[in-house]
Design a protein around this motif. Structure first.
Motif, PDB file in Angstrom:
ATOM      1  N   GLU A  32       3.299  -7.064 -13.219  1.00  0.00           N
ATOM      2  CA  GLU A  32       3.050  -6.952 -11.784  1.00  0.00           C
ATOM      3  C   GLU A  32       2.140  -5.763 -11.458  1.00  0.00           C
ATOM      4  O   GLU A  32       1.177  -5.881 -10.703  1.00  0.00           O
ATOM      5  CB  GLU A  32       4.415  -6.821 -11.090  1.00  0.00           C
ATOM      6  N   LEU A  61      -0.818  -7.028   1.904  1.00  0.00           N
ATOM      7  CA  LEU A  61      -0.797  -8.371   1.330  1.00  0.00           C
ATOM      8  C   LEU A  61       0.519  -8.622   0.610  1.00  0.00           C
ATOM      9  O   LEU A  61       0.830  -7.945  -0.380  1.00  0.00           O
ATOM     10  CB  LEU A  61      -1.954  -8.487   0.325  1.00  0.00           C
ATOM     11  N   GLY A  76      -1.787  -1.956   0.892  1.00  0.00           N
ATOM     12  CA  GLY A  76      -0.444  -2.111   0.346  1.00  0.00           C
ATOM     13  C   GLY A  76      -0.051  -3.559   0.307  1.00  0.00           C
ATOM     14  O   GLY A  76      -0.851  -4.449   0.617  1.00  0.00           O
ATOM     15  N   ASN A 105      -2.680   2.226  -1.235  1.00  0.00           N
ATOM     16  CA  ASN A 105      -1.461   1.778  -1.909  1.00  0.00           C
ATOM     17  C   ASN A 105      -1.120   2.661  -3.105  1.00  0.00           C
ATOM     18  O   ASN A 105      -1.888   3.541  -3.490  1.00  0.00           O
ATOM     19  CB  ASN A 105      -1.544   0.300  -2.287  1.00  0.00           C
ATOM     20  N   GLY A 106       0.076   2.452  -3.659  1.00  0.00           N
ATOM     21  CA  GLY A 106       0.544   3.222  -4.801  1.00  0.00           C
ATOM     22  C   GLY A 106       1.744   4.082  -4.464  1.00  0.00           C
ATOM     23  O   GLY A 106       2.476   4.509  -5.348  1.00  0.00           O
ATOM     24  N   ASP A 107       1.956   4.380  -3.210  1.00  0.00           N
ATOM     25  CA  ASP A 107       3.147   5.138  -2.814  1.00  0.00           C
ATOM     26  C   ASP A 107       4.106   4.192  -2.090  1.00  0.00           C
ATOM     27  O   ASP A 107       3.885   2.983  -2.058  1.00  0.00           O
ATOM     28  CB  ASP A 107       2.725   6.316  -1.917  1.00  0.00           C
ATOM     29  N   ASP A 108       5.155   4.753  -1.504  1.00  0.00           N
ATOM     30  CA  ASP A 108       6.123   3.898  -0.819  1.00  0.00           C
ATOM     31  C   ASP A 108       5.543   3.301   0.459  1.00  0.00           C
ATOM     32  O   ASP A 108       5.939   2.213   0.886  1.00  0.00           O
ATOM     33  CB  ASP A 108       7.396   4.693  -0.500  1.00  0.00           C
ATOM     34  N   ASP A 166       3.147  -6.510  -1.425  1.00  0.00           N
ATOM     35  CA  ASP A 166       4.269  -6.796  -2.301  1.00  0.00           C
ATOM     36  C   ASP A 166       3.868  -8.012  -3.127  1.00  0.00           C
ATOM     37  O   ASP A 166       3.165  -8.899  -2.632  1.00  0.00           O
ATOM     38  CB  ASP A 166       5.523  -7.082  -1.460  1.00  0.00           C
ATOM     39  N   THR A 167       4.272  -8.022  -4.391  1.00  0.00           N
ATOM     40  CA  THR A 167       3.881  -9.103  -5.288  1.00  0.00           C
ATOM     41  C   THR A 167       5.117  -9.594  -6.016  1.00  0.00           C
ATOM     42  O   THR A 167       5.854  -8.778  -6.574  1.00  0.00           O
ATOM     43  CB  THR A 167       2.841  -8.592  -6.312  1.00  0.00           C
ATOM     44  N   LEU A 199      -7.505  -2.803   2.069  1.00  0.00           N
ATOM     45  CA  LEU A 199      -6.217  -3.290   1.544  1.00  0.00           C
ATOM     46  C   LEU A 199      -5.382  -2.071   1.141  1.00  0.00           C
ATOM     47  O   LEU A 199      -5.705  -1.387   0.173  1.00  0.00           O
ATOM     48  CB  LEU A 199      -6.457  -4.201   0.336  1.00  0.00           C
TER      49      LEU A 199
HETATM   50  P1  ADP Z   1       8.183  -0.817  -3.503  1.00  0.00           P
HETATM   51  O1  ADP Z   1       9.126  -1.049  -4.628  1.00  0.00           O
HETATM   52  O2  ADP Z   1       8.177   0.577  -2.951  1.00  0.00           O
HETATM   53  O3  ADP Z   1       8.230  -1.873  -2.454  1.00  0.00           O
HETATM   54  P2  ADP Z   1       6.204  -2.113  -5.074  1.00  0.00           P
HETATM   55  O4  ADP Z   1       6.678  -1.881  -6.442  1.00  0.00           O
HETATM   56  O5  ADP Z   1       6.505  -3.433  -4.433  1.00  0.00           O
HETATM   57  O6  ADP Z   1       6.713  -0.924  -4.144  1.00  0.00           O
HETATM   58  O7  ADP Z   1       4.627  -1.880  -4.999  1.00  0.00           O
HETATM   59  C1  ADP Z   1       4.057  -0.718  -5.564  1.00  0.00           C
HETATM   60  C2  ADP Z   1       2.807  -0.349  -4.802  1.00  0.00           C
HETATM   61  O8  ADP Z   1       1.866  -1.383  -4.947  1.00  0.00           O
HETATM   62  C3  ADP Z   1       3.026  -0.167  -3.311  1.00  0.00           C
HETATM   63  O9  ADP Z   1       2.256   0.907  -2.857  1.00  0.00           O
HETATM   64  C4  ADP Z   1       2.535  -1.471  -2.722  1.00  0.00           C
HETATM   65  O10 ADP Z   1       2.024  -1.274  -1.424  1.00  0.00           O
HETATM   66  C5  ADP Z   1       1.448  -1.869  -3.692  1.00  0.00           C
HETATM   67  N1  ADP Z   1       1.267  -3.332  -3.778  1.00  0.00           N
HETATM   68  C6  ADP Z   1       2.156  -4.270  -4.175  1.00  0.00           C
HETATM   69  N2  ADP Z   1       1.636  -5.494  -4.143  1.00  0.00           N
HETATM   70  C7  ADP Z   1       0.367  -5.353  -3.680  1.00  0.00           C
HETATM   71  C8  ADP Z   1      -0.698  -6.238  -3.416  1.00  0.00           C
HETATM   72  N3  ADP Z   1      -0.578  -7.559  -3.591  1.00  0.00           N
HETATM   73  N4  ADP Z   1      -1.844  -5.717  -2.945  1.00  0.00           N
HETATM   74  C9  ADP Z   1      -1.973  -4.400  -2.749  1.00  0.00           C
HETATM   75  N5  ADP Z   1      -1.029  -3.500  -2.998  1.00  0.00           N
HETATM   76  C10 ADP Z   1       0.137  -3.968  -3.459  1.00  0.00           C
END
Ligand code: ADP
Ligand code: MG
Length: 339
Positions: free
Chosen positions: A5, A91, A123, A30-33, A125-126, A121
């Motif tokens: 992921e 996204l 942040g 992105n990369g932080d909370d 969740d994937t 873009l």
């Molecule tokens: P958390 O556990 O805090 O929800 P994640 O592990 O889901 O964080 O995601 C880690 C980082 O990656 C976060 O900063 C999140 O915004 C970013 N992120 C996750 N999926 C995507 C995506 N599809 N596009 C851009 N950023 C993403």
């Protein structure tokens, strides 16, 4: 899954525009909370979310580049309809499996449109699951200039931008309900799969238009939202609409042989992503100028009137304000997922 992921996010969803110091509106990408956004002084955030579900909003085998484009386009269209300027988006993506060529194409379509409109873009969740794309977009605007749905006034003119009905016509052709010549199908699919959000128009309408909405469900359905929110009624001048550039080229050809289907596409088409707005009569010259500047047709197709207790909120009329009778076979219900 060959790729994890986090590798996937790093490789495909790390947007250069969201890196520190690149975009004035983005303090942290992105990369932080959380991401940290900074609207311009005196402006407020405009926030909207739209989800695209495979099999519901798009064919599961749609070209991934087009899907990436459309997922962001429909969200930017909401910012346009409010008169907002895009800042950033998040996204949320569910993927059945990690298919790298697919993700690469999807990200290319998505980020090309993001770059074109300066929308970072920041942040998301994937996760694994049935294919689903959900975007939340953040824009900014001076709050007093927001183009709200509840701001239409009796006496306003009614306008639509660009052309309507081509996307619905593509859908009818793809579902096998109507045969289109190859060149027409290509044009119509372009409108269905790669809508262009009318952001410059939306911002240009600030201070000119009273109310605005983007056309996602169909002209009559979306006009209905404005009328209900504003507590007014409308007269839609059907001959004026039919004579205007708001009739897409292939819908115009269709009208000659199958007028009922052409009217269905125009009045209840959906997926147009043009803007509908209401504006005072005094704004006509300014709107003409705006349309010329943007190279975008603005067609005047009716007027807002005071609501009456009886009768429909939107009446279809001719140039002499007599009721306009639709031919049999026109399907007018707007798209409602639970209807
Ligand atoms: P958390 O556990 O805090 O929800 P994640 O592990 O889901 O964080 O995601 C880690 C980082 O990656 C976060 O900063 C999140 O915004 C970013 N992120 C996750 N999926 C995507 C995506 N599809 N596009 C851009 N950023 C993403
Ligand atoms: Mg998460």
């Amino acid at each position: 899954m060959a790729l994890g992921e986090f590798d996937l996010i790093r490789r495909y969803f790390q947007h250069p525009l969201a890196q520190p110091g690149v975009h004035a509106g983005v303090r942290l990408g992105n990369g932080d909370d959380c991401a940290l956004l900074q609207p311009s002084p005196g402006q407020v955030l405009a926030v909207s979310t739209d989800m695209l579900v495979a099999g519901r909003h798009f064919f599961p085998d749609v070209a991934p580049r087009a899907l990436g484009h459309k997922a962001l386009a429909v969200n930017l269209s909401d910012l346009a309809a409010m008169g907002a300027r895009p800042l950033a988006f998040a996204l949320a993506l569910a993927l059945p499996q990690i298919d790298e060529p697919w993700v690469q194409e999807f990200a290319a379509g998505l980020l090309a449109l993001a770059d074109a409109h300066g929308c970072a873009l920041v942040g998301g969740d994937t996760c694994a699951g049935p294919l689903n794309v959900c975007i939340t977009v953040f824009g900014e605007l001076p709050p007093a200039l927001a183009l709200r749905r509840d701001a239409a006034l009796a006496g306003d003119d009614l306008y639509v931008s660009g052309s309507l009905g081509q996307a619905r016509l593509a859908l009818e052709a793809l579902r096998g309900r109507w045969r289109l010549p190859e060149a027409a199908l290509v044009r119509c699919r372009q409108r269905l799969e790669r809508p262009e959000p009318r952001l410059a128009l939306g911002q240009g309408l600030r201070g000119l238009a009273h109310a605005a909405i983007d056309l996602s469900d169909g002209l009559l359905a979306d006009l209905g939202h404005v009328l209900r929110a504003s507590g007014v009624a409308a007269q839609l001048d059907v001959p004026a609409l039919l004579a205007s550039p708001a009739v897409g080229p292939d819908v115009r050809a269709l009208a000659l042989v199958q007028p009922a289907l052409a009217l269905t596409c125009l009045l209840a088409g959906g997926d147009d992503y043009e803007l509908l707005c209401t504006a005072p009569v005094a704004a006509r010259p300014a709107l003409e100028r705006l349309g010329r500047e943007l190279g975008l047709e603005l067609s005047r197709i009716g007027r807002i009137v005071a609501a009456s207790d009886a009768g429909p909120q939107c009446s279809l009329v001719d140039a002499r304000l007599q009721p306009y009778a639709l031919p049999p076979g026109v399907e007018l219900q707007g798209f409602d997922h639970f209807a």
